[in-house]
Design a protein around this motif. Structure first.
Motif, PDB file in Angstrom:
ATOM      1  N   ALA A   9      -2.804   6.026 -11.552  1.00 38.90           N
ATOM      2  CA  ALA A   9      -2.512   4.727 -10.948  1.00 38.90           C
ATOM      3  C   ALA A   9      -1.690   3.847 -11.881  1.00 38.90           C
ATOM      4  CB  ALA A   9      -3.818   4.033 -10.583  1.00 38.90           C
ATOM      5  N   ASP A  52      -7.208  -1.579  -4.618  1.00 39.65           N
ATOM      6  CA  ASP A  52      -7.896  -0.632  -3.744  1.00 39.65           C
ATOM      7  C   ASP A  52      -7.375   0.774  -4.008  1.00 39.65           C
ATOM      8  OD1 ASP A  52      -9.688   0.133  -1.698  1.00 39.65           O
ATOM      9  OD2 ASP A  52      -8.008   0.322  -0.316  1.00 39.65           O
ATOM     10  N   ASP A  53      -8.305   1.720  -3.993  1.00 40.12           N
ATOM     11  CA  ASP A  53      -7.994   3.149  -4.102  1.00 40.12           C
ATOM     12  C   ASP A  53      -8.785   3.826  -2.984  1.00 40.12           C
ATOM     13  OD1 ASP A  53      -7.943   5.880  -4.665  1.00 40.12           O
ATOM     14  OD2 ASP A  53      -7.960   5.581  -6.828  1.00 40.12           O
ATOM     15  N   LYS A  64      -3.749   9.913  -1.894  1.00 41.29           N
ATOM     16  CA  LYS A  64      -4.604   8.724  -2.005  1.00 41.29           C
ATOM     17  C   LYS A  64      -3.756   7.499  -1.704  1.00 41.29           C
ATOM     18  CE  LYS A  64      -3.914   8.382  -7.030  1.00 41.29           C
ATOM     19  NZ  LYS A  64      -4.576   8.391  -8.356  1.00 41.29           N
ATOM     20  N   SER A  65      -4.423   6.461  -1.266  1.00 43.98           N
ATOM     21  CA  SER A  65      -3.743   5.220  -0.935  1.00 43.98           C
ATOM     22  C   SER A  65      -4.069   4.186  -2.001  1.00 43.98           C
ATOM     23  CB  SER A  65      -4.188   4.711   0.436  1.00 43.98           C
ATOM     24  OG  SER A  65      -3.625   3.433   0.698  1.00 43.98           O
ATOM     25  N   LEU A  66      -3.042   3.698  -2.664  1.00 40.40           N
ATOM     26  CA  LEU A  66      -3.218   2.678  -3.688  1.00 40.40           C
ATOM     27  C   LEU A  66      -2.642   1.366  -3.192  1.00 40.40           C
ATOM     28  CD1 LEU A  66      -2.223   4.656  -6.937  1.00 40.40           C
ATOM     29  CD2 LEU A  66      -4.515   4.188  -6.061  1.00 40.40           C
ATOM     30  N   ILE A 118      -1.622  -2.500  -4.027  1.00 41.06           N
ATOM     31  CA  ILE A 118      -1.227  -3.280  -5.191  1.00 41.06           C
ATOM     32  C   ILE A 118      -0.930  -4.709  -4.769  1.00 41.06           C
ATOM     33  CG2 ILE A 118       0.464  -3.514  -7.056  1.00 41.06           C
ATOM     34  CD1 ILE A 118       0.937  -0.545  -6.932  1.00 41.06           C
ATOM     35  N   ILE A 154      -3.893  -3.320  -9.176  1.00 38.99           N
ATOM     36  CA  ILE A 154      -4.390  -2.445  -8.113  1.00 38.99           C
ATOM     37  C   ILE A 154      -5.738  -2.978  -7.652  1.00 38.99           C
ATOM     38  CG2 ILE A 154      -5.227  -0.115  -7.611  1.00 38.99           C
ATOM     39  CD1 ILE A 154      -3.117   0.930  -9.534  1.00 38.99           C
ATOM     40  N   ARG A 204      -9.362   7.039  -0.193  1.00 30.87           N
ATOM     41  CA  ARG A 204      -9.155   8.439   0.151  1.00 30.87           C
ATOM     42  C   ARG A 204     -10.137   8.756   1.271  1.00 30.87           C
ATOM     43  NH1 ARG A 204      -8.326  10.857  -5.969  1.00 30.87           N
ATOM     44  NH2 ARG A 204      -8.129   8.821  -6.954  1.00 30.87           N
ATOM     45  N   ALA A 264       0.857  -1.183   0.000  1.00 32.59           N
ATOM     46  CA  ALA A 264       0.000   0.000   0.000  1.00 32.59           C
ATOM     47  C   ALA A 264       0.889   1.228   0.000  1.00 32.59           C
ATOM     48  CB  ALA A 264      -0.925   0.007   1.203  1.00 32.59           C
TER      49      ALA A 264
END
Length: 797
Positions: free
Chosen positions: A723, A745-746, A757-759, A761, A743, A748, A714
């Protein structure tokens, strides 16, 4: 072209049935599109006698008739014809009969409160002419109760498709000649004795444009009576789809349809001075017989006198000099016009006519004197009058085509052995001259004969095209080599991939309305516009496949479709350098309406979004062999797309392989589509070819011996960072071990700083020779984090 069997038998002595004639026409290459049986059209109509006629009690202009139909009790019929009276015989339509003129089915009904059991018919209602002033009156000896089709005598009507290379068959005589050559009867050419004339022609006739009009013949007939043409002529014209107008007009139309030779009759009283074939002047205008005014230019040939233009040569006559009911003196014109000039003029003016169709394909250049004599003889016989001597200005082309022919070509090219004797007989029947050493001279009317292959076509088609056997092409030994080009193979893969993903293939016009094309022309170098389009809605060549798909989607949505998934593989037409045409292979995708219907599990219906379009673009690019793993997602999809919900897929910063996204509301409004719609275009011509010309092929599948390992990461990144860029960096961190990354999850919200934002993977690692140790996994993770850090990402713990 339409004609009746009765008309055909004027030129062909035969006992063949309509079915046999239709089969023979198809055998010789004259495709029969239909055979109309008048007996069927006149079913339910019979000869009847009016027994009584009384005034209608509730209508002054109607009568109540008692009609004897020849069977059963007399029937009561309400009739409005002024000539209906007791004792007359006419044509009665029974209940259930279909009126040919309007398709109405007759039935028992009440008219102004009085029962009526059918209809007494007029000429117009049975499509036998234009007279509708009263009902048909038959002779007193007409047998009551007889079917009207049997009483009148009927003739089958053929509808034959004449290909552009056969102008000699644009007349009934030419078709009869082909049938006679095929052995279906004896050809009877119809000619009359030359008519010398009793006085000098009072009108000067000349051609000042020998290139456009090489021959212009004419004569005057004075003292004519322009009434109705004879019934036999009217019926033949009606069978050809022509409306009888007047004797003089019908006679010129009859000559054109019977012999393939257009001609024209002018009202002599409307002409002033010499009648000349000349070039028009720029801006000159003429009011044509179709009541439209046309502006001419100096490339067009016209027929004019001292007062101005009277005729767009070879296409259409002028309104003010045409013959009328009161015409007593006429000038007849028969000429030879250059086919190319006629075609160019017709396209420029957007004007089509039966005369143009024949002249631009090429008429018989020697059928001038004979045609004028035929025209004169019919006018003198039907309209009376006295003919002048003929004036001949110029001369038609007179050099025939001579071809050295080898009769063995019939078998080598045509695939069928035909004896030399039969070939000579066939060519002689078609008016070809054949010397002992096989030098073949084509008749001047056969503009399509250019070489030996054309002679082969003549002898083979008269022998019978259905006699040519289907023979397989020679096949080489061994494994068959593929015949599809790499481009064709790519298109096949893309089509299969699109269909497998649930898309429906559409085939739309390459020509679209200019306004729709303008909407998608941005950055494409301008539009290609047609000078002579089929219609204004097909004037521009499409710069994009999306307009056609939008039109198709609208038609489906308007008819109740909940969702539309369309794709098309075709060409876009752009303006290249120096105005050259540039065709681009493209795949278009359009998704509109509902993606998923409403349901108890899913709730409300879900619409398509930009990510759906992106998924389709990536899938089709992969099927086409594009390196999808190396693509960048960048903006600038075009003004037709929503700026915040669209992008391009590029190989490097300049090479655009596809564009996708939600369509702009203005685009949807321009095409009158309600609700969101997403689209994608894949540019197949931009996909780089395989190095070394290698063909597309899947690498052999070898299942890994060891189980894959998955690790989740993350990262905190700037909210503006795409992304895809982070995903690409992670995949490239360790290509030897990372086989996939996605990916999942995205996020915020709470715990994530503003502007971030939190990505999350998921990375798939595949060991090759031995399982990973903790040290191996740690090293790989460090490389992944280092690659992400270069983009400003921060690992979340």
């Amino acid at each position: 072209m339409k004609f009746s069997l009765d008309w055909l038998k004027v030129f062909l002595e035969t006992e063949a049935s309509a079915a046999e004639i239709a089969a023979a026409l198809n055998r010789v290459g004259l495709e029969v599109e239909g055979v109309e049986d008048p007996v069927e059209k006149l079913a339910g109509f019979r000869v009847a006698e009016v027994l009584t006629a009384a005034r209608h009690p509730n209508a002054d202009k109607l009568q109540v008739l008692t009609v004897n139909t020849g069977e059963g009790e007399p029937l009561q019929v309400v009739c409005g014809a002024p000539n209906a009276r007791a004792g007359m015989k006419g044509v009665f339509g029974m209940a259930g009969a279909i009126v040919p003129a309007n398709g109405m089915q007759l039935r028992k009904s009440a008219i102004r409160g009085v029962e009526s059991n059918g209809m007494m018919c007029s000429v117009r209602e049975l499509q036998l002419g234009d007279d509708h002033e009263g009902i048909i009156e038959l002779p007193p000896d007409a047998p009551v109760g007889t079917a009207f089709a049997d009483y009148r005598g009927t003739s089958a009507v053929f509808d034959v498709a004449i290909t552009p290379n056969r102008p000699d068959c644009m007349g009934v005589e030419g078709i009869a000649r082909d049938l006679a050559a095929a052995g279906l009867g004896t050809f009877k050419p119809y000619r009359v004795e030359p008519i010398t004339g009793n006085f000098a022609c009072p009108v000067e006739i000349r051609t000042d444009d020998p290139e456009g009009c090489s021959a212009f013949y004419g004569r005057v007939i004075r003292g004519v009576t322009n009434g109705a043409s004879p019934e036999w002529m009217q019926q033949r014209l009606i069978s050809a789809g022509q409306r009888p107008i007047s004797a003089l007009v019908d006679i010129t139309n009859y000559l054109m349809l019977a012999f393939g030779r257009p001609a024209h009759a002018y009202d002599l009283a409307q002409l002033k001075g010499a009648v000349v074939a000349r070039r028009a002047t720029d801006g000159e205008q003429v009011l044509a017989l179709n009541e439209k005014t046309y502006t001419l230019d100096s490339s067009m040939t016209v027929i004019a006198d001292d007062s101005g233009v009277h005729d767009i040569a070879g296409i259409m006559g002028g309104e003010h000099s045409g013959v009328a009911a009161g015409t007593t003196d006429v000038l007849l014109e028969i000429a030879y016009f250059d086919p190319e000039r006629i075609g160019t003029t017709g396209r420029k003016l957007g004007l089509a006519s039966d005369a143009r169709t024949r002249f631009e394909r090429g008429v018989d250049p020697v059928f001038l004197d004979e045609g004028l004599d035929l025209l004169t003889a019919m006018i003198l016989r039907i309209c009376g009058g006295e003919a002048s001597q003929v004036v001949r200005a110029g001369a038609p082309p007179s050099t025939p085509t001579v071809i050295d022919y080898d009769p063995g070509l019939a078998e080598r090219l045509g695939g069928i052995a035909i004896s030399e004797e039969e070939q000579r007989r066939t060519l002689a029947a078609l008016d070809f001259r054949v010397s002992p050493d096989w030098r073949v001279t084509a008749p001047l009317r056969r503009h399509d004969i250019e070489g030996p292959a054309d002679i082969v076509e003549e002898v083979v088609r008269i022998h019978g095209l259905d006699s040519v056997e289907s023979v397989p092409l020679p096949r080489a030994d061994g494994v068959t080599r593929p015949t599809a080009t790499p481009e064709q193979a790519t298109e096949r893969r893309v089509r299969r991939a699109a269909a497998a993903r649930g898309l429906n293939e559409a085939v739309t016009w390459s020509f679209i309305p200019e306004a729709n094309a303008d909407h998608f022309a941005e950055g494409n170098g301008g539009l290609w516009l047609l000078d002579n389009p089929i219609s204004e809605d097909m004037k521009a060549m499409r710069p994009s496949l999306i307009p056609g798909l939008l039109a198709a989607a609208k038609r489906n949505l308007d008819r109740g479709a909940d969702g539309v998934r369309l794709f098309e593989l075709g060409r876009r037409y752009l303006r290249g350098d120096a105005g050259r045409s540039d065709e681009r292979r493209t795949v278009g995708v359009l998704l509109a309406g509902e993606k998923t219907a409403r349901g108890w599990a899913s709730g409300k219906a879900r619409a398509f979004d930009a990510f759906d379009a992106k998924a389709e673009a990536l899938a089709l690019l992969e099927a086409a062999g594009a390196p999808v793993g190396n693509l960048q997602v960048l903006d600038e999809a075009g003004a037709q797309f929503h700026p915040g919900q669209s992008a391009t897929l590029r190989l490097g910063p300049k090479t655009v392989l596809a564009r996708f996204g939600a369509l702009h509301p203005k685009t949807l409004a321009a095409f009158d589509i309600e609700g969101p719609a997403v689209a994608a275009e894949v540019f197949l011509d931009s996909i780089p070819a395989k190095k070394g010309g290698a063909a597309f092929a899947r690498s052999p599948y070898a299942p890994p011996a060891l189980q894959a390992v998955k690790r989740d990461f993350a990262f905190l990144v700037d909210a503006a960072l795409p992304a895809g860029e982070l995903l690409r960096a992670v995949k490239g961190a360790d290509k030897a071990n990372i086989v996939d990354a996605r990916i999942f999850d995205d996020f915020r919200g709470q715990g994530v700083p503003g502007g971030k934002k939190s990505l999350a993977i998921e990375v798939t690692l595949q060991p090759s020779e031995k399982s990973y140790t903790d040290e191996n996994l740690k090293a790989i993770s460090e490389r992944i984090v280092a690659a992400a850090t270069k983009l400003g990402a921060e690992l979340r713990y």
